[in-house]
Design a protein around this motif. Structure first.
Motif, mmCIF file in Angstrom:
data_model
loop_
_atom_site.group_PDB
_atom_site.id
_atom_site.type_symbol
_atom_site.label_atom_id
_atom_site.label_comp_id
_atom_site.label_asym_id
_atom_site.label_seq_id
_atom_site.Cartn_x
_atom_site.Cartn_y
_atom_site.Cartn_z
ATOM 1 N N GLY A 115 -43.380 42.829 33.550
ATOM 2 C CA GLY A 115 -43.173 41.432 33.916
ATOM 3 C C GLY A 115 -42.127 40.689 33.113
ATOM 4 N N HIS A 116 -41.290 41.397 32.371
ATOM 5 C CA HIS A 116 -40.228 40.757 31.582
ATOM 6 C C HIS A 116 -38.866 41.027 32.229
ATOM 7 N N LEU A 117 -38.796 40.761 33.532
ATOM 8 C CA LEU A 117 -37.589 41.096 34.293
ATOM 9 C C LEU A 117 -36.333 40.384 33.783
ATOM 10 N N PRO A 118 -36.348 39.107 33.454
ATOM 11 C CA PRO A 118 -35.120 38.480 32.941
ATOM 12 C C PRO A 118 -34.591 39.168 31.671
ATOM 13 N N VAL A 119 -35.503 39.516 30.747
ATOM 14 C CA VAL A 119 -35.091 40.210 29.518
ATOM 15 C C VAL A 119 -34.561 41.595 29.874
ATOM 16 N N ALA A 120 -35.230 42.280 30.782
ATOM 17 C CA ALA A 120 -34.808 43.622 31.199
ATOM 18 C C ALA A 120 -33.412 43.587 31.804
ATOM 19 N N LEU A 121 -33.150 42.625 32.665
ATOM 20 C CA LEU A 121 -31.830 42.534 33.298
ATOM 21 C C LEU A 121 -30.743 42.161 32.290
ATOM 22 N N ALA A 122 -31.076 41.296 31.347
ATOM 23 C CA ALA A 122 -30.103 40.953 30.298
ATOM 24 C C ALA A 122 -29.772 42.196 29.475
ATOM 25 N N TYR A 123 -30.789 42.961 29.141
ATOM 26 C CA TYR A 123 -30.614 44.200 28.373
ATOM 27 C C TYR A 123 -29.799 45.214 29.171
ATOM 28 N N LEU A 124 -30.105 45.327 30.459
ATOM 29 C CA LEU A 124 -29.392 46.263 31.338
ATOM 30 C C LEU A 124 -27.902 45.937 31.405
ATOM 31 N N ALA A 125 -27.559 44.684 31.435
ATOM 32 C CA ALA A 125 -26.151 44.278 31.501
ATOM 33 C C ALA A 125 -25.475 44.308 30.131
ATOM 34 N N ALA A 126 -26.185 43.829 29.112
ATOM 35 C CA ALA A 126 -25.564 43.653 27.796
ATOM 36 C C ALA A 126 -25.290 44.969 27.081
ATOM 37 N N THR A 127 -26.180 45.935 27.203
ATOM 38 C CA THR A 127 -26.024 47.170 26.423
ATOM 39 C C THR A 127 -24.756 47.943 26.788
ATOM 40 N N PRO A 128 -24.541 48.326 28.043
ATOM 41 C CA PRO A 128 -23.305 49.080 28.319
ATOM 42 C C PRO A 128 -22.046 48.240 28.097
ATOM 43 N N LEU A 129 -22.120 46.946 28.391
ATOM 44 C CA LEU A 129 -20.956 46.086 28.166
ATOM 45 C C LEU A 129 -20.608 46.019 26.685
ATOM 46 N N ALA A 130 -21.603 45.807 25.845
ATOM 47 C CA ALA A 130 -21.359 45.732 24.399
ATOM 48 C C ALA A 130 -20.933 47.083 23.835
ATOM 49 N N ALA A 131 -21.543 48.165 24.308
ATOM 50 C CA ALA A 131 -21.196 49.500 23.810
ATOM 51 C C ALA A 131 -19.764 49.875 24.187
ATOM 52 N N LEU A 132 -19.384 49.643 25.424
ATOM 53 C CA LEU A 132 -18.010 49.949 25.842
ATOM 54 C C LEU A 132 -16.995 49.058 25.128
ATOM 55 N N THR A 133 -17.340 47.804 24.951
ATOM 56 C CA THR A 133 -16.461 46.898 24.206
ATOM 57 C C THR A 133 -16.311 47.366 22.762
ATOM 58 N N ALA A 134 -17.412 47.793 22.160
ATOM 59 C CA ALA A 134 -17.373 48.258 20.762
ATOM 60 C C ALA A 134 -16.476 49.473 20.603
ATOM 61 N N VAL A 135 -16.609 50.452 21.487
ATOM 62 C CA VAL A 135 -15.783 51.658 21.361
ATOM 63 C C VAL A 135 -14.310 51.310 21.589
ATOM 64 N N TRP A 136 -14.032 50.443 22.537
ATOM 65 C CA TRP A 136 -12.646 50.058 22.824
ATOM 66 C C TRP A 136 -12.037 49.274 21.656
ATOM 67 N N LEU A 137 -12.774 48.288 21.147
ATOM 68 C CA LEU A 137 -12.260 47.500 20.015
ATOM 69 C C LEU A 137 -12.062 48.363 18.771
ATOM 70 N N ALA A 138 -13.015 49.227 18.493
ATOM 71 C CA ALA A 138 -12.920 50.076 17.302
ATOM 72 C C ALA A 138 -11.755 51.052 17.416
#
Length: 154
Positions: A115-138
């Motif tokens: 029942g924590h769908l908003p948190v789940a969707l934020a996590y689903l979007a934020a994780t790959p976006l942040a990870a790809l951004t991190a590898v690209w910036l680094a």
């Protein structure tokens, strides 16, 4: 009806696979590195456990940090010659064992299923976006540093 093509028109035979024995050092390097990385990730989750229904910050930051280190490591090892077992040990093993996109999917499913769908969707979007951004910036920052220093170590 036409005759089947002759053998000479067929593709050349594939190269024979390497003997398993020659790959044992690589397998050992990946296994040792993977155990090390997984132990480090586990230690991080023990040090910063996630609360029920909250954003899984530990796994999020483990994945982001691991991807940033991958960006630096792969860029540096493209420039400097390294031992043939370093990439399998550190890149595939340590960093592959440290980052955990399988746990990311389990966390998402648990959040959504409880029942924590908003948190789940934020996590689903934020994780790959942040990870790809991190590898690209680094990787980009590392390339700039290596260009300024001429690819030399100090």
């Amino acid at each position: 009806m036409t005759a089947p093509e002759t053998e000479s028109a067929a593709a050349p035979p594939a190269a024979p696979p390497r003997p398993v024995r020659s790959q044992l050092p690589v397998l050992a390097a990946v296994a040792l590195g993977g155990g090390t990385g997984a132990a480090a990730r586990y230690a991080a989750t023990l040090g910063w456990p996630a609360g029920t229904g909250g954003f899984p910050w530990t796994v999020f930051w483990v994945n982001v940090a691991g991807c940033a280190v991958i960006g630096v490591f792969m860029t540096v090892t493209d420039v400097w010659p390294v031992h043939r077992l370093l990439r399998p040990f550190f890149g595939t093993g340590v960093l592959g064992g440290f980052t955990t996109f399988s746990t990311f999917t389990v966390d998402f499913r648990q959040l959504a299923g409880t029942g924590h769908l908003p948190v789940a969707l934020a996590y689903l979007a934020a994780t790959p976006l942040a990870a790809l951004t991190a590898v690209w910036l680094a990787a980009s920052a590392t390339r700039r540093v290596l260009t300024v220093t001429g690819g030399r170590s100090s």
